[in-house]
Design a protein around this motif. Structure first.
Motif, PDB file in Angstrom:
ATOM      1  N   ASN A  59      64.478 109.747   4.264  1.00 42.84           N
ATOM      2  CA  ASN A  59      64.574 111.108   5.040  1.00 42.84           C
ATOM      3  C   ASN A  59      66.037 111.383   5.498  1.00 42.84           C
ATOM      4  O   ASN A  59      66.292 110.813   6.515  1.00 42.84           O
ATOM      5  N   LEU A 102      63.301 114.887   1.752  1.00 38.92           N
ATOM      6  CA  LEU A 102      62.673 113.531   1.732  1.00 38.92           C
ATOM      7  C   LEU A 102      62.713 112.976   0.473  1.00 38.92           C
ATOM      8  O   LEU A 102      62.089 113.972  -0.614  1.00 38.92           O
ATOM      9  N   HIS A 154      59.170 115.922   8.800  1.00 37.65           N
ATOM     10  CA  HIS A 154      59.668 116.162   7.584  1.00 37.65           C
ATOM     11  C   HIS A 154      60.673 117.208   7.518  1.00 37.65           C
ATOM     12  O   HIS A 154      60.693 118.045   8.660  1.00 37.65           O
TER      13      HIS A 154
END
Length: 319
Positions: A72, A77, A310
């Motif tokens: 990440n 990602l 994320h």
């Protein structure tokens, strides 16, 4: 202690920071390769047995880990390789029930496969790309682009390259690559030598084991982690004897020459390594030992950490 309780204690993932990048390694399970002298066909048998025995490793059989890296970066990602996958006709059938664990372990680590932006392939051999689709040819990473070299894409998905003289397993190399890559063809990212696939992640062409094999230099805050795929398969045999061939090399001479050059560079620069097939999680450094190298494994992160959020859509994305 019951077998069931022992299994509950076993972890299939670990997490660490590399500069500002959060890295997670999940295992796809063990590949049981059989007798080492078959896996390294040009090795001196006595030398091979002595090296294994000296490192307290069995001489009659060999097993390789599958260490699948996720990074990440804060903006992307990225998954590096996939393992052999869950497809019953290819991955599980070919490599057995000890494999195909990457998705389960990814979820256990708090990572949703649908959140992955890029699957960066080092090459398209079975244990690196057969985890892209399920039994019904549906994408296991529905929102991801696949990054792959042109040479590997063109060679391994071209069924005209299949020869009658090939074993069924080698024929499956082509069939499985085509099956797994086909659903992603409309959004493929072609990887080029020396080019970044995202900021901080640069590809380097390392042909030999496969026509278009790539390694990835992952750099953050002045530190580089080299994700090297199948540059080197074994933490003793191909570090101590880097000139030896591996059974599934496309061009064993080129693979050995590439390995010698890259190992020298990594050791000279003191880069950290994430090795796909070394003992889990495959993170460590190299140190020269005569004409070869010693493997210095890094410490496993034991504390269970939740993944960072994320990357959000308002952060810069790669076109």
């Amino acid at each position: 202690m019951s077998a069931e309780f022992r299994n509950e204690l076993q972890t299939g993932w670990t997490r660490f920071m590399h500069g500002a990048f959060e890295c997670t390694v999940v295992t796809d399970g063990l590949l049981h390769m059989g007798p080492p002298r078959d896996t390294f066909p040009e090795a001196d048998v006595d030398d091979l047995d002595q090296l294994l025995a000296h490192h307290f490793l069995p001489t009659e059989s060999i097993a390789l880990n599958q260490n699948v890296l996720l990074v990440n970066t804060g903006a992307q990602l990225i998954l590096f390789d996939t393992g052999v996958g869950i497809n019953q006709a290819f991955g599980v059938k070919t490599f057995g029930p000890d494999t195909g664990q990457a998705i389960v372990n990814m979820k256990a680590a708090g990572i949703d496969p649908a959140a992955i932006d890029i699957v960066a392939l080092t090459h398209t051999h079975p244990d690196h790309c057969w985890g892209l689709v399920d039994d019904d040819d549906r994408k296991l990473f529905p929102n991801a682009r696949v990054a792959v070299s042109r040479a590997d894409l063109d060679y391994w998905t071209n069924l005209d390259n299949i020869k009658e003289s090939m074993s069924e397993h080698m024929k499956d190399h082509f069939l499985g690559a085509r099956k797994n890559l086909a659903p992603y063809l409309d959004t493929l990212m072609i990887v080029e030598d020396g080019k970044e696939i995202v900021p901080g992640v640069r590809a380097q062409a390392t042909p030999g084991h496969s026509p278009g094999h790539m390694i990835y230099e992952i750099t953050s805050r002045g530190k580089t982690l080299v994700c090297w795929g199948d540059l080197c398969h074994h933490q003793v045999l191909l570090l101590q004897r880097p000139e030896w061939a591996f059974r599934f090399d496309y061009d064993s001479g080129a693979a050995a020459a590439t390995r010698l050059s890259v190992l020298d560079w990594i050791c000279r620069e003191e880069h950290e390594v994430l090795s796909y097939h070394f003992p889990f999680p495959g993170r460590g450094h190299l140190r020269r030992d005569g004409g070869g190298y010693d493997w210095l494994p890094g410490e496993i992160q034991l504390e269970r950490q939740a993944p960072l959020p994320h990357p959000t859509e308002d952060l810069p994305q790669l076109a």
